[in-house]
Design a protein around this motif. Sequence first.
Motif, PDB file in Angstrom:
ATOM      1  N   ASP A 178       0.852  -1.196   0.000  1.00  0.00           N
ATOM      2  CA  ASP A 178       0.000   0.000   0.000  1.00  0.00           C
ATOM      3  C   ASP A 178       0.883   1.239   0.000  1.00  0.00           C
ATOM      4  O   ASP A 178       1.671   1.447   0.924  1.00  0.00           O
ATOM      5  N   LYS A 179       0.745   2.077  -1.024  1.00  0.00           N
ATOM      6  CA  LYS A 179       1.599   3.259  -1.152  1.00  0.00           C
ATOM      7  C   LYS A 179       1.368   4.272  -0.037  1.00  0.00           C
ATOM      8  O   LYS A 179       2.217   5.119   0.233  1.00  0.00           O
ATOM      9  N   ASN A 180       0.213   4.181   0.654  1.00  0.00           N
ATOM     10  CA  ASN A 180      -0.052   5.108   1.760  1.00  0.00           C
ATOM     11  C   ASN A 180       0.941   4.925   2.899  1.00  0.00           C
ATOM     12  O   ASN A 180       1.251   5.870   3.627  1.00  0.00           O
ATOM     13  N   TYR A 181       1.426   3.691   3.064  1.00  0.00           N
ATOM     14  CA  TYR A 181       2.399   3.439   4.123  1.00  0.00           C
ATOM     15  C   TYR A 181       3.732   4.114   3.820  1.00  0.00           C
ATOM     16  O   TYR A 181       4.475   4.477   4.727  1.00  0.00           O
ATOM     17  N   ALA A 182       4.046   4.285   2.526  1.00  0.00           N
ATOM     18  CA  ALA A 182       5.310   4.916   2.145  1.00  0.00           C
ATOM     19  C   ALA A 182       5.326   6.397   2.511  1.00  0.00           C
ATOM     20  O   ALA A 182       6.384   7.008   2.664  1.00  0.00           O
ATOM     21  N   ALA A 183       4.119   6.982   2.673  1.00  0.00           N
ATOM     22  CA  ALA A 183       4.019   8.410   2.965  1.00  0.00           C
ATOM     23  C   ALA A 183       4.088   8.721   4.453  1.00  0.00           C
ATOM     24  O   ALA A 183       4.238   9.876   4.849  1.00  0.00           O
ATOM     25  N   GLN A 184       3.948   7.706   5.314  1.00  0.00           N
ATOM     26  CA  GLN A 184       3.970   7.956   6.745  1.00  0.00           C
ATOM     27  C   GLN A 184       5.327   7.593   7.344  1.00  0.00           C
ATOM     28  O   GLN A 184       6.124   6.882   6.731  1.00  0.00           O
ATOM     29  N   ASP A 185       5.580   8.090   8.546  1.00  0.00           N
ATOM     30  CA  ASP A 185       6.888   7.854   9.154  1.00  0.00           C
ATOM     31  C   ASP A 185       7.025   6.402   9.584  1.00  0.00           C
ATOM     32  O   ASP A 185       6.043   5.682   9.764  1.00  0.00           O
ATOM     33  N   GLU A 186       8.268   5.972   9.759  1.00  0.00           N
ATOM     34  CA  GLU A 186       8.559   4.566  10.036  1.00  0.00           C
ATOM     35  C   GLU A 186       7.981   4.099  11.371  1.00  0.00           C
ATOM     36  O   GLU A 186       7.568   2.950  11.504  1.00  0.00           O
TER      37      GLU A 186
END
Length: 280
Positions: free
Chosen positions: A174-182
């Motif tokens: 899910d590309k949304n996870y790439a936008a949030q911090d680790e």
Amino acid sequence: MSCTVWWEGAEKTRVLIAADSSCGGNKPGELLTLRHPKSENGTCYLFSNGVLQEIQWFKQSYGSWFLGDYISQDGSLYMATPVDPVFILLPIFDEARMKKGEVPGKFRQLDEILFVEGYPEYQHLLSLAEKCMEIVCQTQAVGSMKFYRLDNSKVLAWLTCKVRCLKKTLPELDKNYAAQDEKQTLVDAVSIVGEYLKTEPWLKLLYDHLGLEFVDPTMKETNMENLPNANENTMEYSNSSQEKANKKTGKPGKQTKQAKVETGSKNIRDMFSRACKKKC
């Protein structure tokens, strides 16, 4: 290659999609009733060719299945997906060691551990437990006999590995996870793994081991249910403002144009319900 298998003696017809095991001449697998590792409710699992699978359930409001010359009125769909048996066996091994305080508990044989009152089908997992449970257990051999005892440090190391792997995989799914911090992705990964863990002791120990603040998942769900609908709040505020303006001008105001709310859309995670919510 695909084929259709009918279970004899079934009272009702259900459609289950699972890995193909019967066309090669093997048995189609067995439906086992085991305790869910989190809720402890009796839950249906599929055991086929040495692989334990949990059953996901999906159903639309209206639907049916055409199965050859037969029509199944129930249009629900069951899907069998592999699950790590360590998750399923973890609470059984935890109880079996009879740990009290700082005392680590007892070593016991597998046939003793898998003797669970009310759930005789755990005995089908004897060979599977022998292969997979050493990763979270200490073992001792006495002659030809082997004894197992769950080890907390091994369990936490195994859970941490699961969380780290999932954290790495989520942005690829899910590309949304790439936008949030680790850190938030790590919290989400722990939350997903936590669906298979009891809050006490494993989920709390896992949060502490990873240096995260514990969030009770049951409280989170309750708070989400009690949150007011954002669209309703916007509409109420808009209508209230329009009424005040109408009183000042003495003119009947135009009906405010309401935002179009998309209906019928679903989050992909909500489309499937785990077997813990419904037995097959």
